[in-house]
Design an enzyme around this catalytic site. Sequence first.
Site, short mmCIF file in Angstrom:
data_model
loop_
_atom_site.label_atom_id
_atom_site.label_comp_id
_atom_site.label_asym_id
_atom_site.label_seq_id
_atom_site.Cartn_x
_atom_site.Cartn_y
_atom_site.Cartn_z
N HIS A 1 27.19 43.12 40.89
CA HIS A 1 28.30 43.91 40.32
C HIS A 1 28.82 43.28 39.03
O HIS A 1 29.74 42.45 39.07
CB HIS A 1 29.42 44.03 41.35
CG HIS A 1 29.00 44.76 42.59
ND1 HIS A 1 28.23 44.17 43.57
CD2 HIS A 1 29.20 46.03 43.01
CE1 HIS A 1 27.99 45.06 44.54
NE2 HIS A 1 28.56 46.18 44.22
N PRO B 1 33.76 43.56 52.80
CA PRO B 1 34.41 44.78 53.28
C PRO B 1 35.84 44.82 52.71
O PRO B 1 36.62 43.89 52.93
CB PRO B 1 34.41 44.59 54.80
CG PRO B 1 33.31 43.60 55.07
CD PRO B 1 33.34 42.68 53.88
N HIS C 1 29.81 49.22 37.30
CA HIS C 1 30.36 48.66 38.54
C HIS C 1 29.33 47.90 39.36
O HIS C 1 29.51 46.72 39.65
CB HIS C 1 30.98 49.77 39.40
CG HIS C 1 31.34 49.31 40.78
ND1 HIS C 1 32.48 48.60 41.04
CD2 HIS C 1 30.69 49.42 41.97
CE1 HIS C 1 32.53 48.29 42.33
NE2 HIS C 1 31.45 48.78 42.92
N SER D 1 53.91 45.23 76.81
CA SER D 1 52.91 45.77 77.72
C SER D 1 51.75 44.83 77.96
O SER D 1 51.21 44.76 79.05
CB SER D 1 52.36 47.10 77.18
OG SER D 1 53.36 48.07 77.14
N GLU E 1 47.36 47.11 63.81
CA GLU E 1 46.27 46.42 64.49
C GLU E 1 45.26 45.82 63.52
O GLU E 1 44.80 44.69 63.70
CB GLU E 1 45.53 47.37 65.44
CG GLU E 1 46.36 47.93 66.59
CD GLU E 1 47.16 49.16 66.19
OE1 GLU E 1 47.06 49.60 65.03
OE2 GLU E 1 47.91 49.68 67.04
N HIS F 1 44.06 56.97 75.49
CA HIS F 1 44.41 55.59 75.79
C HIS F 1 43.43 54.91 76.75
O HIS F 1 43.58 53.74 77.06
CB HIS F 1 45.83 55.53 76.39
CG HIS F 1 46.91 55.74 75.37
ND1 HIS F 1 46.96 56.83 74.55
CD2 HIS F 1 47.99 54.97 75.03
CE1 HIS F 1 48.02 56.75 73.76
NE2 HIS F 1 48.66 55.63 74.03
#
Lengths: 661, 661
Positions: free
Chosen positions: B33, B122, B267, B385, B412, B473
Amino acid sequence: MLFKPKENLNEKKIIDHMRCLGIDMISEAGSGHPGIVLDAAPILYSLYGKHMKINPDDDKWINRDRFVLSAGHGSALLYSALYMAGYHLELEDLKQFRKLSSITPGHPEYGVTPGVDMSTGPLGQGFASAVGMAIAEEYLRNYYHQKNLDIIDYRTYVLCGDGDLMEGISYEAASLAGTLKLNRLIVLYDCNHVCLDGSTDQVFTENIFQRFTALNWNVFLVNDGEDIASIDQAIEQAKSSVDKPNIIVVQTTIGKYSKNQGTNKVHGTPLDKEDISSIKDKLGVRDIPFTVSNDVIVNFQEMIHTRCDEVYQKDQKMREKLDDEVKKELEKLEKLDFSLDHLDFDYEIPESQAEAPRVTSGKILSSLAKNNPFLLGGSADLSSSTKAYLEGLGDFSSSNRLGRNIFFGVREHAMGAILNGMALSGLHPFASTFLTFSDYLKPAIRMSALMNLGVTYIFTHDSLSIGEDGPTHQPVEQLVSLRAIPNLTVLRPSDANEIIGSYKYIMSNQTGPTALILSRNTVPIKESTSIHDVARGGYIVRKERKNLSAIIIASGEEVDIALEAASRLEEKGYDIRVISMPSIELWHKQDEKYREELLPLGVKTFVIEASSSYSWYEFVYNDKYLINMNTFGASASKKDLYQTFGFDIDSVVTKIENLLK
Amino acid sequence: MLFKPKENLNEKKIIDHMRCLGIDMISEAGSGHPGIVLDAAPILYSLYGKHMKINPDDDKWINRDRFVLSAGHGSALLYSALYMAGYHLELEDLKQFRKLSSITPGHPEYGVTPGVDMSTGPLGQGFASAVGMAIAEEYLRNYYHQKNLDIIDYRTYVLCGDGDLMEGISYEAASLAGTLKLNRLIVLYDCNHVCLDGSTDQVFTENIFQRFTALNWNVFLVNDGEDIASIDQAIEQAKSSVDKPNIIVVQTTIGKYSKNQGTNKVHGTPLDKEDISSIKDKLGVRDIPFTVSNDVIVNFQEMIHTRCDEVYQKDQKMREKLDDEVKKELEKLEKLDFSLDHLDFDYEIPESQAEAPRVTSGKILSSLAKNNPFLLGGSADLSSSTKAYLEGLGDFSSSNRLGRNIFFGVREHAMGAILNGMALSGLHPFASTFLTFSDYLKPAIRMSALMNLGVTYIFTHDSLSIGEDGPTHQPVEQLVSLRAIPNLTVLRPSDANEIIGSYKYIMSNQTGPTALILSRNTVPIKESTSIHDVARGGYIVRKERKNLSAIIIASGEEVDIALEAASRLEEKGYDIRVISMPSIELWHKQDEKYREELLPLGVKTFVIEASSSYSWYEFVYNDKYLINMNTFGASASKKDLYQTFGFDIDSVVTKIENLLK
């Protein structure tokens, strides 16, 4: 102009009954989330009673306003509102909340409850899919306008909570919605400052006004969630937005009227009997479970019908006058029938008899899209690499609502959820990225599968054969992760013939999502591959000559390795059958006879796929027969990687030969 | 005060050589790149040459500033900067860019290249993990301050691009960083307005200033990415931030000096020869690949050493004077040795001989944490929980830097990446959410596994046995998805004994990440379960009496079903062995003798696990022997669901009996 309720109408009475029904449901079920039921009832009352264009008797009306309860744990409130509004739920259904086979499950499920426009529960999904619904509305409205038809014209409403807005997916979707100027999207944010673990002060201190302004949204504030007039006014203002999506921040008190109001104690546990009695006492509702007086219901339903019936009737009359073709089109949109009408496409096998699967796919997709106006989609900033771009069909933008290519930006997760929203609006959307990055949108793919939506995911760059980009970009575990999702069909074709077969399957049998897995590399187009056998999941691409020694199963690019290995092994005296298996799911659907014919018991069977073994144990005697990839890859040329990880032809032949000796 | 380079130093010359080395690497490799290499070189020059506290000869120096190239595709630029700065790379290594076994892979890999603080590629992962590094620095600095030691005091720098900021994970992490007031985090944003598919205008129009201001960050602007003085000034301002994280928006031109500068053409594809020649001509660099004059390197390295050597020496001297205990502690932090020093914990089996695994886990974790200061973590708004909360150890916040519980909010994905940053700083972090929502952080778990980081993921609510919350769930495919990730160890203990065994394994053998999978329901604590056999992956929990009829393998809550079924089958004359298999990965590591002893060839073997069959095909003759869950669940009580999906004891016994007859 703001709709005025009848003078004798006691709005608060309707809201309070909605609240009490909701907490009764939770109490009866023994589980659920009373906090949001108590604090957001005025919002649902306003939406259903005074703003949304709906017909509770026809919950599939294509021109209805959509409602997405992104905070899906508020299902009891939604069901109680739907019941009171006159959707086809009985009081008995509310009593069956969260029970087996009821139409009132723990979180809203599309297709189960009349009036539920989307399954929700995993936070952020609803918010992002609503952006997809708004995109679909823009597309469809303008599509018909172009034909001088005024058929589609609706809004998408969302109720979300703090949790939705903390999720990255909601940020991704909001940013794109702002860029695309989706002014018919109206989000009501139940801002109660309390999440499951306590006050949001310790986790969520951002300035919501500034955040959404930065993302090119209108932001409205309702200081007091009990102030219905302010809610109405804010919704009216949002409805008049010209070029921005809208968020209305409604300041509420979680578990309003409960002894624990304003704390996380009321978030996710049923209230005790005494608390319920005290709430009902404060609200003037009789302390008998599931009490709802008839006049309250009549009043509420009258509000809806007075406001909506005329436009519904007008809509129906107009539809009767439409051409049969348009009628049929609308019926398909309403039924969410994702099969395409025109399955022919132009595609010529290149003279070189070789092409990269991603390229073949791009050509077919472009051609299919030309004749099928509801096939549209895009990529998470990788269309130049995935080739999932519809040539000549324009780019969807704030100034081109008929563009067929959507630029999602580097927002894989929102892309998946937006696809779901588009599919829930009747379109057949597709999206693409690299296979490794399918991880980023996994939760949305799961929602596609749960709702049986006909969306097509195109994942290219499908193994270590991508080479130099290295282990972060080389999928290993992704194929089995996708194959293990219920209702998702995974197709990994080996060449142009199988890609044609894949598209034929996908576009005619779409009762659930599909993942099309493609190599980036040029592969030969084989004489023995079949278009129509793709639908069988697996089939013979190389017959044994006489006395079967062994079978090799392979998929995708590795089919060529299997064929080459078979030829080499033939020279060594082994008679090998090769099976191409583009889809394990479709294979599983074949009858036993076909499967046993192809894979007779007692014949040594090998598998070659540069991906996790977990996909393939079922086909082999033990793992020695598996030529798979169970470690991360490396950055190097494809050739070097194949040698290092045992996918070069010599390693493959040696391994198989040793086990056949 | 701003560091002043020597008067005779030609800063631009250093930068231009860095650029040219980078594009030569890409040209030699044939892929890479160039766009970011050309536009962001001034930023890397400034950071390494003038701001970061580093010692290229000691790239593990615990008190060094950290650098994360979140835009990992800019690896060529990073390697060229590291080489020129004097890290242990040779020119030959640069020539081996993207080749097998080189130390210069296609995307940065931690542990492979000296000076690379994290694997990236990533998008968004680097940005979010840097927030984890900043949390770790705050914790460690204050931890030692409390002991009157001034050992830790560094900053975390990030270079990110448009793509990183479009990803939801970066928004999640930024929002938390603002709430936590991580003022030592400095992000440089290479704002070139071009992404892979074209201009960002069509996808990314948000107001970055307003967005980050809304998230409680300082935002600085550098109008011209070539203006080194402005970059320096902005970094200096950011360094003086008292209570906010910092982002410096550096306006750059992608592929600066290339004929295609400012477009997506530069790019991700190597520049052609002519373009490279023209760039070198403009920059006054000799047109010979990998040219770098000695004086440039000497100048650059002198800058670094003049600025950093004194503080490094001071640091080393101070360390010599430390207690042996602290020395050892620091060595472990530097080596990323994740095994805990104190493996004892208080845990008493409750009198009832029954406990919910999530509760047992919470108690053990709390106790372990009391004696191990570097064990800390939290939950994505579900600690109430998941019970993954360290009792009595305080909450980490802007006002309590020694709190051991981190409230990640409903974020998360960022949680997973933040764990990676904390682990890269030597801590042993944990995080928790529901097993279904492990999907949301999958890309971060993969990064933990790629980098062999000792992080512990605690996933509770592990099957349809959660009941009423319904299919959104209830995990189905998540277990096999996790098991298929290379280097990740998945443990699904069946009761308190196995949970103890799991923690003992995790905390003493941590050379990679672990996922601990726990039921929410109360389960009996069995006499036959074993603490130490967990490390063997699978072991016998019920011996056959005499003549083995069949074997049942189970994990987690389903071990109780297997034991009950075995007893019932005994009454019917079948002699059943039951194997608890908490970890398939650990089972695979056992020698063949042990595995064959437990699972002798030719004995009918069944598996009970309420999760996808893909995990288990290897253990059975065919799928008839699998009692698994391959569809989505439903909203109902556990009892009703077990009956519906075949996990009630009658269904299980009948199914097995039919196959044994």
